[in-house]
Design an enzyme around this catalytic site. Structure first.
Site, PDB file in Angstrom:
ATOM      1  N   ASN A  67       0.904  -1.154   0.000  1.00 15.05           N
ATOM      2  CA  ASN A  67       0.000   0.000   0.000  1.00 15.05           C
ATOM      3  C   ASN A  67       0.943   1.203   0.000  1.00 15.05           C
ATOM      4  O   ASN A  67       1.345   1.703   1.039  1.00 15.05           O
ATOM      5  CB  ASN A  67      -0.909  -0.014   1.237  1.00 15.05           C
ATOM      6  CG  ASN A  67      -1.912  -1.153   1.153  1.00 15.05           C
ATOM      7  OD1 ASN A  67      -2.340  -1.541   0.064  1.00 15.05           O
ATOM      8  ND2 ASN A  67      -2.289  -1.700   2.285  1.00 15.05           N
TER       9      ASN A  67
ATOM     10  N   GLU B  51      -7.850  -3.406  -3.215  1.00 12.11           N
ATOM     11  CA  GLU B  51      -8.125  -2.753  -1.930  1.00 12.11           C
ATOM     12  C   GLU B  51      -7.872  -1.251  -1.995  1.00 12.11           C
ATOM     13  O   GLU B  51      -7.241  -0.665  -1.122  1.00 12.11           O
ATOM     14  CB  GLU B  51      -7.298  -3.401  -0.815  1.00 12.11           C
ATOM     15  CG  GLU B  51      -7.615  -4.877  -0.640  1.00 12.11           C
ATOM     16  CD  GLU B  51      -6.941  -5.554   0.546  1.00 12.11           C
ATOM     17  OE1 GLU B  51      -5.823  -5.146   0.890  1.00 12.11           O
ATOM     18  OE2 GLU B  51      -7.537  -6.482   1.100  1.00 12.11           O
TER      19      GLU B  51
ATOM     20  N   ASP C 172      -6.611 -15.023   1.471  1.00  7.46           N
ATOM     21  CA  ASP C 172      -5.688 -14.029   2.035  1.00  7.46           C
ATOM     22  C   ASP C 172      -4.934 -14.567   3.243  1.00  7.46           C
ATOM     23  O   ASP C 172      -5.226 -14.169   4.369  1.00  7.46           O
ATOM     24  CB  ASP C 172      -6.494 -12.778   2.449  1.00  7.46           C
ATOM     25  CG  ASP C 172      -5.592 -11.625   2.857  1.00  7.46           C
ATOM     26  OD1 ASP C 172      -4.367 -11.757   2.693  1.00  7.46           O
ATOM     27  OD2 ASP C 172      -6.110 -10.606   3.344  1.00  7.46           O
TER      28      ASP C 172
ATOM     29  N   GLU D 224       4.045 -15.736  -2.784  1.00 12.73           N
ATOM     30  CA  GLU D 224       4.066 -14.770  -1.686  1.00 12.73           C
ATOM     31  C   GLU D 224       3.545 -15.469  -0.433  1.00 12.73           C
ATOM     32  O   GLU D 224       2.376 -15.837  -0.354  1.00 12.73           O
ATOM     33  CB  GLU D 224       3.196 -13.541  -2.007  1.00 12.73           C
ATOM     34  CG  GLU D 224       3.167 -12.530  -0.869  1.00 12.73           C
ATOM     35  CD  GLU D 224       2.394 -11.239  -1.196  1.00 12.73           C
ATOM     36  OE1 GLU D 224       2.452 -10.772  -2.350  1.00 12.73           O
ATOM     37  OE2 GLU D 224       1.727 -10.722  -0.288  1.00 12.73           O
TER      38      GLU D 224
ATOM     39  N   GLU E 246      -0.404 -12.277  10.643  1.00 13.45           N
ATOM     40  CA  GLU E 246      -1.642 -11.499  10.645  1.00 13.45           C
ATOM     41  C   GLU E 246      -2.851 -12.332  11.062  1.00 13.45           C
ATOM     42  O   GLU E 246      -3.665 -11.900  11.887  1.00 13.45           O
ATOM     43  CB  GLU E 246      -1.872 -10.914   9.245  1.00 13.45           C
ATOM     44  CG  GLU E 246      -3.187 -10.186   9.119  1.00 13.45           C
ATOM     45  CD  GLU E 246      -3.409  -9.578   7.733  1.00 13.45           C
ATOM     46  OE1 GLU E 246      -2.558  -9.763   6.850  1.00 13.45           O
ATOM     47  OE2 GLU E 246      -4.443  -8.911   7.550  1.00 13.45           O
TER      48      GLU E 246
HETATM   49  C1  GCV Z   1      -0.902  -4.669   2.657  1.00 17.12           C
HETATM   50  C2  GCV Z   1      -4.665  -8.203   3.539  1.00 17.12           C
HETATM   51  C3  GCV Z   1      -4.146  -7.409   4.688  1.00 17.12           C
HETATM   52  C4  GCV Z   1      -3.738  -6.011   4.249  1.00 17.12           C
HETATM   53  C5  GCV Z   1      -2.719  -6.152   3.126  1.00 17.12           C
HETATM   54  C6  GCV Z   1      -3.355  -6.941   1.995  1.00 17.12           C
HETATM   55  C7  GCV Z   1      -2.392  -7.179   0.856  1.00 17.12           C
HETATM   56  O1  GCV Z   1      -5.897  -7.695   3.095  1.00 17.12           O
HETATM   57  O2  GCV Z   1      -5.101  -7.356   5.701  1.00 17.12           O
HETATM   58  O3  GCV Z   1      -3.185  -5.345   5.350  1.00 17.12           O
HETATM   59  O4  GCV Z   1      -2.280  -4.897   2.668  1.00 17.12           O
HETATM   60  O5  GCV Z   1      -3.757  -8.201   2.486  1.00 17.12           O
HETATM   61  O6  GCV Z   1      -1.797  -8.238   0.840  1.00 17.12           O
HETATM   62  O7  GCV Z   1      -2.238  -6.319   0.014  1.00 17.12           O
END
Ligand code: GCV
Length: 714
Positions: free
Chosen positions: A224, A305, A379, A401, A407
């Site tokens: 991001n 996103e 995810d 990846e 998380e």
């Molecule tokens: C960096 C998930 C995570 C986000 C992350 C996203 C991604 O949605 O919660 O924090 O963003 O994956 O891999 O781009």
């Protein structure tokens, strides 16, 4: 100074020096405890001879000297002459190495591989660490020191080690303000404000730790992305980091915000087919290479996103990736274009969306583009089936990846060893070219004959003193690096090495710790998301259970979208009667998973909406099995807690008590997950939690009322 005071001070200083705060990771090089092994090494290793004048060669030499001095408790000096017990570490520029006739093996070692061999030179017994390059010698040196740290026999070594994947990269989701998205180990280690003038020792130690496990690239910034990192002020800072990492064989990459030409370039558009935009990226890239001549390239999250991307201009992901690829190509750079895309507006199962968007683009990307695919289709859930894109794009190099930061796997408090999960995906058979077409072979390029290959791990590193927050999270950084180098390694071997280097070679400690590490992923899955449940965690911060959440603005962010519990049953029907996502897999895979009776239990609710009274393989009904798994998860982590308590005498007090406290939190969190999920699913199943189990002691309303406004990593 009075004597008692001196004694006290000496004691305090020694105490501080001996404090095991976790900073040294797996590179502790303490005196070996097994006297027999130690004596063998002491007689078997007498001197070192090294080659090369580069910074990398100097690092290898220093590492070897320091490592030997620490492990053997004696200084091993550089020599001009070969005697019995000399360790010769170098490239063929060293006469000893060139005269060992390693030709064939060295040819196989390539640019980064190495050979370690115990042999005889001019009648003297030596150990050669040989490579074609200084970085190969450094990797070999770390490998050799690992053999000593783990007390392996060294009299008959004959090793050729070559990385199976070319670009072994960490992805830092670090923001310029030092927060870390999904980071649970403090703030970012990059102190942007003090860079470029202040080079924190941590940067050097970070590079060394990565080199020790073969990681050779790092993306410094969050996917991001913030376009500011591409401005002159930041590029100077990036260059300082790149200069620090270079001798350790580590290249720097940046995330490219697709709208950067507008945000920092003053253009009106970021359309990838616009010539001004193309030129802007070319100029920007040339500028970057002036600062960082070996810049690795870009990582891009686009049209995902809320991130901008080529689709804002009606262009495809290939159009966007190729524009950047053209900009870096002449410099030897690569573009890693993420396939993590899904849209709330698309009226289709989120599971299917990345495949639907990317498969038609197969073969349309430039040669220096890799499509970066998460291990599973949703995810980074506690367990996912492999992503259906693996095997579906033979004409495009796909990179893996993984998420090393936890998380969805207990964040900063749960002990979970991720190697078994990584391996589960790497070893999965896609059947894309018949039986034995594993995900690993697709990622390393061997199945489809690609010449570039890469793996990314979302880093779990922060500025906590011990780097990763949870002492056992270090094992996941370690395992990621080792698997990126060699995906054939067994999780048990990686755990074994890590435990011995990080804690002790004491057999009881190693055996017990290894056993619970290997079980830990399944334990977590049992108390969080058994039988193929997924995405039922807290909103936003993703901490704790929240299967009832249904009010987020996007349907595909709500847990109820994923578990679909109702009075009839639970689970997402992805067969032909449902979203038919299974059609994205090869027939052999789909055929097995589409049948409720042949689908493995661990994926059941990923693909089927199953009745509460459905008979499982165990003979229990689905509801009973769900309860059984949740209880099994809690009981198992309680058992780990008991095992850890027995290990106190084997290791230092600091790390022992940190892990003890964290395990107590983990047990409470496991009970929380179990009770909250079962109470909630019970509102649909309308059956009691089978009587022999301890019953939840709080109400569903209580669990629903919990809030965590400042949970980390959000
Ligand atoms: C960096 C998930 C995570 C986000 C992350 C996203 C991604 O949605 O919660 O924090 O963003 O994956 O891999 O781009």
């Amino acid at each position: 100074m009075k004597k008692p005071l001196i004694l006290l001070l000496t004691f305090l200083i020694a105490g501080t020096l001996l404090a095991e705060d976790g900073y040294r990771l797996w590179l502790r090089y303490d005196l070996l405890s097994d006297k027999t092994v130690l004596n063998k090494y002491r007689t078997g290793i007498t001197a070192i001879v090294t080659s090369g004048n580069s910074a990398t060669a100097a690092i290898a030499k220093e590492e070897l000297q320091n490592g030997l001095q620490g492990l053997l408790g004696k200084k091993i000096l550089p020599a001009n002459k070969i005697t019995d017990g000399t360790i010769v570490a170098g490239t063929p520029t060293l006469k000893v190495i060139s005269s060992l006739s390693l030709g064939n093996h060295l040819a196989k070692a390539g640019k980064e591989g190495f050979i370690i061999i115990s042999t005889v030179f001019n009648g003297k017994k030596i150990i050669a660490i040989a490579a074609n390059t200084d970085i190969g010698v450094l990797y070999g040196t770390f490998y050799f020191l690992r053999l000593l740290q783990t007390q392996q026999a060294i009299d008959k070594i004959n090793i050729l080690s070559v990385p199976k994947i070319q670009n072994r990269i960490l992805n830092h989701w670090d923001n310029l303000n030092r927060t870390v998205e999904r980071g649970y180990a403090g703030f970012s280690i990059w102190d942007w404000h003090k860079l470029p003038d202040y080079i924190d020792q941590r940067y050097i130690d970070y590079a060394r730790a990565n080199a020790s496990i073969g990681i050779n690239g790092t993306v410094l910034t969050n996917v991001n992305a913030n376009a500011l990192v591409l401005t002159k002020t930041y590029l100077e800072k990036v260059a300082a980091l790149a200069n620090t990492f270079r001798p350790y064989g580590i290249k720097v990459y940046l995330t490219a915000r697709f709208s950067a030409p507008i945000e920092i370039g003053g253009l009106k558009t970021a359309d990838p087919l616009n010539t001004e935009v193309q030129q802007w990226w070319k100029n920007k890239t040339n500028e970057i290479y002036q600062y960082i001549p070996d810049f690795g390239g870009f990582l891009v999250k686009a049209n995902s996103e809320g991130q901008p991307g080529p689709q804002n201009y009606g262009r495809s992901h290939a159009d966007g990736a190729n524009m950047l690829a053209d900009a870096v190509a002449s410099h030897g750079g690569i573009v890693m274009w993420r396939a993590f895309v899904y849209s709330n507006e698309t009226p289709d199962d989120r599971f299917k969306q990345a495949y639907n968007e990317f498969k038609p683009l197969d073969g349309q990307f430039r040669k220096n583009v890799l499509v970066q695919v998460k291990n599973g289709p949703i995810d980074f859930q506690p367990r996912e089936p492999f992503h259906p894109l693996f095997g579906a794009m033979p004409n495009t190099p796909l990179m893996m990846e993984f998420q090393v930061t936890q998380e969805y796997l207990g964040q900063g408090t749960n002990l979970v060893y991720l190697s078994t999960m990584f391996k589960e995906v790497l070893d999965a058979d896609t059947y894309s070219k018949g039986k034995g077409s594993t995900v690993a072979q697709i990622v390393d390029g061997s199945l489809d004959g690609h010449t570039i290959s890469a793996m990314a791990g979302v880093a779990n590193i922060g500025n906590d003193r011990n780097w990763t927050g949870h002492p056992f999270a270090q094992a996941n950084w370690y395992a990621y690096g080792r698997l990126a180098w060699d995906h054939d390694l067994a999780s048990s071997q990686i755990a074994d090495e890590w435990i011995r280097q990080t804690f002790t070679n004491e057999k009881i400690f190693v055996d017990i710790t290894k056993r619970f590490m290997l079980a830990s992923h399944q334990i977590l899955v049992n108390y969080m998301t058994p039988l193929g449940l997924n995405h039922i965690m807290g909103n936003g911060h993703h901490y704790g259970p929240s299967p009832w959440s249904a009010n987020l603005p996007r349907a595909d962010w709500n847990p109820v979208y994923y578990h679909r519990a109702d009075s009839a049953g639970i689970g997402f029907d992805r067969t032909t009667t449902g979203s038919n996502a299974l059609a994205q897999y090869a027939n052999e895979v789909a055929d097995r998973w589409k049948n409720v009776n042949t689908c493995p239990d661990e994926y059941l609710l990923w693909f089927h909406h199953v009745g509460w009274n459905h008979k499982m393989r165990s003979g229990r009904t689905l509801w009973e099995e769900l309860c059984y798994k949740y209880y099994e998860g809690v009981d198992s982590i309680k058992a780990v807690q008991g095992q850890w308590d027995k290990l106190e005498k084997f290791i230092d007090k600091e790390r022992f008590s940190q892990v003890k406290m964290l395990l107590a939190i983990q047990v409470n969190e496991a009970i929380w997950w179990r009770n909250a999920c079962l109470l909630y699913f019970q509102t649909f199943a309308k059956m009691p939690v089978p009587g022999k189990h301890e019953q939840p002691d709080k109400t569903l309303e209580y669990y629903k009322s919990l809030r965590f406004p400042f949970a980390p990593g959000n």
